[in-house]
Design an enzyme around this catalytic site. Structure first.
Site, PDB file in Angstrom:
ATOM      1  N   LYS A  88       0.902  -1.096   0.006  1.00  0.00           N
ATOM      2  CA  LYS A  88      -0.189  -0.064   0.046  1.00  0.00           C
ATOM      3  C   LYS A  88       0.727   1.265  -0.176  1.00  0.00           C
ATOM      4  O   LYS A  88       2.142   1.464   0.576  1.00  0.00           O
ATOM      5  CB  LYS A  88      -0.889  -0.070   1.260  1.00  0.00           C
ATOM      6  CG  LYS A  88      -1.992   0.916   1.332  1.00  0.00           C
ATOM      7  CD  LYS A  88      -2.739   0.585   2.736  1.00  0.00           C
ATOM      8  CE  LYS A  88      -3.971   1.599   2.727  1.00  0.00           C
ATOM      9  NZ  LYS A  88      -4.867   1.117   4.001  1.00  0.00           N
ATOM     10  N   SER A 119      -9.878   1.030   3.033  1.00  0.00           N
ATOM     11  CA  SER A 119      -8.908   1.979   2.089  1.00  0.00           C
ATOM     12  C   SER A 119      -7.985   1.060   1.494  1.00  0.00           C
ATOM     13  O   SER A 119      -7.438   1.657   0.516  1.00  0.00           O
ATOM     14  CB  SER A 119      -7.937   3.103   3.015  1.00  0.00           C
ATOM     15  OG  SER A 119      -7.223   2.702   3.959  1.00  0.00           O
ATOM     16  N   SER A 151      -9.762  -1.213   7.124  1.00  0.00           N
ATOM     17  CA  SER A 151      -9.054  -1.114   5.981  1.00  0.00           C
ATOM     18  C   SER A 151      -8.197  -2.260   5.370  1.00  0.00           C
ATOM     19  O   SER A 151      -8.106  -2.062   4.134  1.00  0.00           O
ATOM     20  CB  SER A 151      -8.105   0.205   5.993  1.00  0.00           C
ATOM     21  OG  SER A 151      -8.924   1.430   5.910  1.00  0.00           O
TER      22      SER A 151
END
Lengths: 98, 478
Positions: free
Chosen positions: B80, B155, B179
């Site tokens: 990420k 996310s 997330s």
């Protein structure tokens, strides 16, 4: 009654150092008011005698030996990300207004 | 032409084959890069590493020279874009960090590298982790692999979609309120949020520091256990990090029995708002577990109904504090037209932050501001205490808790972008684990019109060693 007025948005935006246009402030007032309205449900909870939590795994002060540790990065690498640099210093715009 | 390599095979098998020379890391990385290109329309990643293939060849040469590499020898993965990494930019999907190149790497990245894994790309996310769909990325949303008209969740949506698309063998992400788990649910993969502090946060861009947890997204539970084993454990550079267990987290070969395991089904997650097909799947799972001798009962945790409200006070408060560092002075975007320091702050933050980051900073500033602190922030911290007490009490009677990961499968792109509260409600079943600091995993449970949804399993703090074998057994059962 709405808690977050346009004036309130401007007050907190100033505290947070974020510029907002008048149009944005109007939108944000509605959005932030909906969020504050949503979290308002906690006002009805009985928290008498309940200690607040800020650390969940039970760690207390974490100490280390008081010895000098060398930084793992050098100055040039760190300064490479600064918007403006001069003689190894970060340049900022003037601090005083007027 | 890249050789056809199945990047979805078990990580342990792939690493063993690389180590013994049956496969090369270069072949795996080439396959990964080819797949990234082939599926680029899903916009899962923000940058592809230009050094990945070179790193893979170094690993292959070391193996040829007789060296033993590590448990993830030669395996391509995606991080990420809120992990600081050496060979790419790190943006957190925000314009305010667009010119940023990290001068050091995150602990998790260091550990993956040391275990032989090769980072091939940086995954898209809701900017700074603020969101449940990746639509808050300043660089455009990612798309759901099952149907590109739908969101991948967030996310860590880019990270989850990348694994589902087979763009790499696994990914890593962060979970502040769901997330890792919610996008894993939406994309049909496994997402593990470990106990708070088990994976050090040093080198990960902070969102809500008392919540942020780091974990893997994988194709199966055994892979998640292997990756956790590599990245878990204390590091001096994060004072809140905790010790790993002595024997590690990899699944053992010992036969696991579901018989006698005590499982609580969270009552509050089965009520209004839960999709009826997901409800049916949960009921079927409960019946299956019972047929294997597990003791399953519905259990009530009334405070979970307050969890989301507490979360949306505490996390924005921490966000407003953590995001104060983006001031246009030391790094990141700096407004060129500013004429004094005050304007540098104000204009850089106005132009650099997206709408959701601004909303959260302003809410956080409001609840922490003079006169409101006790009514909001301190009160929410006490509600956190109540929630922890309820979970403690329930874990006195049950080994595990079970429920859906999210109330619905993925929604359409654009469906909730103008309604922050509707977007926040996606996290309603995941935030409690972060408020309480416990480990929680989402594993694929079923599909509605091809759109996947997940099953969430939770255990007490530091009990990944129980949760992972249990989740593995449930995965086999489903």
């Amino acid at each position: 009654m709405s808690k977050i007025t346009t004036d309130e948005v401007e007050r907190i935006a100033k505290l947070a150092r974020i510029g907002v246009t008048p149009a944005e402030a109007k939108n944000l007032a509605g959005e932030l008011d909906a969020i504050v309205d949503f979290v308002e449900q906690l006002q009805a909870v009985d928290i008498e005698g309940v200690e607040p939590t800020d650390q969940v795994t039970g760690l207390e002060n974490v100490l280390r030996d008081d010895v000098v540790k060398r930084a793992s990065q050098n100055r040039d690498e760190l300064l490479a990300n600064a918007p403006q640099v001069q003689d190894g210093y970060i340049v900022v715009k003037r601090v005083m207004n007027g | 032409m890249a050789k056809a390599v199945d990047l979805k095979r078990p990580l342990a098998d792939l690493a063993a084959e690389v180590q013994t020379g049956k496969l090369t890391s270069a072949e795996l990385v080439e396959a990964s890069l080819a797949r990234l290109k082939e599926t680029e329309n899903y916009h899962t990643v923000l940058e592809i590493s230009s050094t990945a293939l070179q790193q893979a060849k170094v690993i292959d040469n070391r193996i040829a020279a007789g060296e033993t590499i590590g448990p993830l020898a030669g395996i391509p993965y995606i991080a990420k874009d809120n992990f600081l990494t050496a060979d790419t930019h790190t943006t957190a999907a925000s314009h305010i960090l667009e010119p940023f190149k990290a001068p050091y790497q995150a602990v998790a990245i260091e550990r993956l590298e040391a275990a032989g894994a090769v980072m091939v790309a940086k995954a898209n996310l809701d900017a700074f982790g603020h969101g449940a769909s990746t639509e808050n990325s300043d660089f455009g949303a990612s798309k759901n692999p099952a149907d590109p008209e739908y969101v991948p969740g967030g996310s860590s949506g880019g990270s989850a979609a990348a694994v589902a698309l087979g763009q790499a063998c696994f990914s890593i992400g962060t979970d502040t309120g769901g997330s890792l788990r919610q996008p894993s649910s939406y994309c049909g993969v496994v997402g593990l949020k470990p106990t708070y502090g088990l994976v050090p946060r040093y080198g990960v861009i902070a969102m809500g520091s008392s919540f942020d947890s780091i974990g893997p997204i994988t194709n199966r539970v055994a892979d998640a256990a292997l990756v956790l084993d590599v990245i878990a454990g204390r590091d001096d550079r994060d004072a809140t990090s905790i010790e790993r267990v002595h024997d590690g987290y990899r699944l053992s070969d010992i036969e696991y029995t579901l018989s006698g395991q005590k499982i609580g089904v969270i009552k509050e997650y089965l009520g209004d708002g839960l999709d009826s097909s997901i409800k049916k799947s949960i009921d079927q799972t409960v019946a299956l577990l019972k047929s294997k001798g597990a003791v399953v009962e519905v259990v009530s945790l009334p405070a979970v109904k307050l969890a989301l409200a507490a979360y949306y006070i505490l996390v924005p408060a921490e966000v407003s504090s953590n995001l104060a560092r983006y001031d246009g002075v030391k790094y990141g975007y700096s407004a060129p037209e500013a004429e004094n320091l005050e304007e540098t702050y104000r204009l850089s933050r106005e132009e650099g932050f997206g709408a959701e980051a601004k909303r959260r900073i302003l809410i956080g500033t409001y609840v922490l501001s003079s006169g409101y602190y006790d009514a909001y922030y301190k009160r929410a911290q006490s509600v956190r205490t109540k929630l922890i007490a309820e979970f403690d009490a329930v874990f006195g009677k049950f080994d595990f808790l079970l429920g859906p990961t999210a109330p619905t499968p993925a929604f359409k792109l654009g469906a909730k972008v103008n309604d922050p509260i509707a977007m926040y409600l996606n996290d309603i079943m995941t935030v409690s684990a972060n408020l309480v600091g416990i480990p929680s995993i989402s594993i694929p449970l079923g599909e509605i019109n091809k759109l996947p949804y997940g099953l969430q399993l939770m255990a007490p703090q530091r009990r990944e060693t129980d949760l992972l074998p249990f989740a593995n057994a449930v995965e086999e059962l489903l």
